[in-house]
Scaffold this active site. Structure first.
Site, mmCIF file in Angstrom:
data_model
loop_
_atom_site.group_PDB
_atom_site.id
_atom_site.type_symbol
_atom_site.label_atom_id
_atom_site.label_comp_id
_atom_site.label_asym_id
_atom_site.label_seq_id
_atom_site.Cartn_x
_atom_site.Cartn_y
_atom_site.Cartn_z
ATOM 1 N N HIS A 158 43.948 44.740 39.447
ATOM 2 C CA HIS A 158 43.167 44.462 38.249
ATOM 3 C C HIS A 158 43.993 44.888 37.041
ATOM 4 O O HIS A 158 44.665 45.915 37.052
ATOM 5 C CB HIS A 158 41.835 45.218 38.273
ATOM 6 C CG HIS A 158 40.876 44.727 37.242
ATOM 7 N ND1 HIS A 158 40.826 45.257 35.973
ATOM 8 C CD2 HIS A 158 39.953 43.728 37.267
ATOM 9 C CE1 HIS A 158 39.904 44.622 35.267
ATOM 10 N NE2 HIS A 158 39.353 43.685 36.025
ATOM 11 N N HIS A 159 43.955 44.063 35.977
ATOM 12 C CA HIS A 159 44.831 44.300 34.823
ATOM 13 C C HIS A 159 44.518 45.619 34.122
ATOM 14 O O HIS A 159 45.340 46.124 33.345
ATOM 15 C CB HIS A 159 44.721 43.138 33.834
ATOM 16 C CG HIS A 159 46.010 42.811 33.144
ATOM 17 N ND1 HIS A 159 46.835 43.781 32.614
ATOM 18 C CD2 HIS A 159 46.611 41.629 32.876
ATOM 19 C CE1 HIS A 159 47.893 43.204 32.050
ATOM 20 N NE2 HIS A 159 47.780 41.900 32.209
ATOM 21 N N SER A 160 43.354 46.198 34.375
ATOM 22 C CA SER A 160 43.033 47.493 33.763
ATOM 23 C C SER A 160 43.931 48.600 34.279
ATOM 24 O O SER A 160 44.041 49.668 33.657
ATOM 25 C CB SER A 160 41.564 47.853 34.029
ATOM 26 O OG SER A 160 41.302 47.925 35.427
#
Length: 496
Positions: A158-160
């Site tokens: 996930h890009h987070s």
């Protein structure tokens, strides 16, 4: 069909806190604003990376080594949990069961088209999120022989968890050079000493004017300025549809040959090739629409409508390049210091149309990039997120970014890869192909270098772009035409 969980879908869950002081240092630490942004609808983005290996990948070896490397990074051994009292998302360290993250599906050894199977497998991954009951990453090991490879790994983050450069550096910290398994890989180093060079009053005025123009265009794009509806422009809700991922490698030497012949940068050449490839692809699609059938590959007539507005959201990493050896030491201690998403972006226009001289694509790309280099646009877009966040909250920031992204045609980004062949826990890698899904655009082009190759990685919405391999063909052919023209012009100049 909604396939990415929004912030509202993250629930209060029970966790088991890891023992040890380094883990407890991160208890209840909130997500950064940029990390939270990647949970907003329309910005809920995953990074997905395909890795080809010369040999079959041994799952037990990979799992054992990940426990002692990747899992030492706090972000990869923590849950993202909604705090009941504040409503914010916090990092909560947890015990990680590696078997929940390394997936080894049982595959039919007699698959008819293994390359297509791998494409389909990745496309299916883009249909579903990673469950938030575990840290938001996984690795899929495919025991299948494809063209040139005996094993394939598919990472999903996930890009987070971080931006492209930080995650590439983290991955490379888990590898070693194939020729010397005690040596870390090296990344190419830019010779430029700064983002903007101010040498005179005129250069100050240039920065001021270009920055002001960029701000005006950003505001116009946010309010009403949309790209032209072309066969590359996605429709509303494109971020919620599955993606198709394809890649095509070209010789880095060909890129460098054009660079040297034209006295430009590698980025100038890559963007010139991209501009040429998109022009040829669009010309074919418009020809097919006009003629009602498949246009022949030899059709060179220009049927592209005039004055097409086609822009890329071009991402810049704003952090100082992370050293791989420093990251390895930090991973050993479990204290990563400053980490996360530190990215800005510019709105990069492409001049679409067929050119009689292929070198014009590179010249036009260089002119646009030079203008962007003498502006503060990437810093502006980065800090405007924080300003809107402080004034109006995370929901407003999510809507702002979604509107800007959707009003452009594609995402474009590049990340430097290692200069030597690397081995991933004893498995020699033949290529790396990172990309994303969840963005509100039908097309993303990602560029990555590896040894003597440069790879174009495409993430496409198949409803909009049903033939991504043809776009790869156009990019490859455009490079050939540009290289031949550049070398011919160089030779002609020598003979005068």
């Amino acid at each position: 069909m909604e396939f990415s969980p929004s912030l509202n879908n993250l629930k209060q869950i029970k966790t088991t806190i890891k023992d040890g002081p380094s883990s407890r240092d991160h208890i209840d630490e909130p997500l950064s604003p940029m990390a939270r942004l990647f949970h907003e609808p329309g910005s809920n983005v995953y990074i997905i990376t395909m890795m080809g290996c010369k040999t079959k990948i041994n799952p037990d070896v990979v799992k054992q080594n990940l426990v002692h490397s990747l899992l030492r990074h706090p972000r990869f051994s923590s849950l993202q949990v909604v705090d009941k009292e504040t409503g914010s998302i916090i990092w909560v360290p947890t015990n990680v069961n590696i078997d929940n993250h390394v997936i080894v599906p049982e595959l039919d050894p007699n698959i008819t088209n293994p390359d297509k199977f791998v494409e389909d497998y990745m496309s299916n991954l883009s249909r579903t999120p990673i469950e938030n009951t575990k840290p938001l990453w996984d690795l899929h090991l495919l025991d299948i022989k494809t063209t040139g490879d005996n094993g394939t790994g598919v990472f999903r983050f996930h890009h987070s968890l971080g931006d492209g450069l930080s995650l590439m550096t983290l991955f490379l910290a888990c590898t070693r050079q194939s020729a010397d398994t005690n040596a870390l890989p090296t990344l190419p180093v830019s010779k430029e000493t700064g983002y903007i060079k101010v040498t005179s009053l005129w250069s100050v005025l240039q920065v001021f004017w270009n920055s002001l123009f960029a701000v005006v265009m950003f505001v116009f794009t946010l309010l009403f300025l949309k790209d032209t509806e072309t066969p590359l422009k996605g429709s509303c809700g494109v971020e919620n549809r599955p993606r198709r991922f394809v890649h095509r490698s070209v010789n880095l030497a060909d890129i460098k040959a054009v660079k040297n012949a034209m006295n430009v940068t590698l980025n100038d050449v890559v963007l010139g090739v991209t501009q040429a490839g998109l022009s040829h692809y669009l010309n074919r699609r418009y020809s097919e629409t006009r003629d009602g059938n498949k246009a022949s590959n030899g059709d060179k007539s220009d049927v592209i409508p005039e004055n097409i507005r086609l822009r890329a959201t071009f991402f810049f990493n704003l952090r100082a390049t992370t050293r791989i050896d420093t990251l390895v030491e930090k991973m050993k201690s479990g204290k990563m210091g400053r980490w996360g998403n530190q990215i800005g972006y510019v709105l990069l226009p492409f001049a679409i149309g067929l050119k009689s001289n292929p070198l014009d694509y590179v010249k036009e790309a260089k002119a646009v990039i030079d203008q962007k280099k003498t502006s503060l646009e990437p810093l502006y877009t980065y800090f405007v997120v924080y300003l809107v966040l402080k004034l109006f909250g995370i929901k407003a920031v999510g809507k702002l970014n979604h509107k800007v992204f959707f009003n452009t045609t594609l995402w474009f980004t590049n990340v430097p890869g290692p200069q030597e062949q690397v081995t991933f826990y004893g498995h020699d890698c033949t290529y790396l192909a990172p990309s994303c899904y969840g963005q509100p655009n039908a097309l993303m082009i990602h560029i990555v270098s590896y040894i003597d190759k440069l790879t174009f990685v495409l993430s496409v919405d198949e409803e909009t772009i049903p033939d991504p391999q043809r776009l790869c063909d156009d990019l490859e052919e455009s490079l050939r035409l540009i290289k031949n023209s550049a070398l011919a012009t160089q030779e002609s100049a020598k003979n005068k």
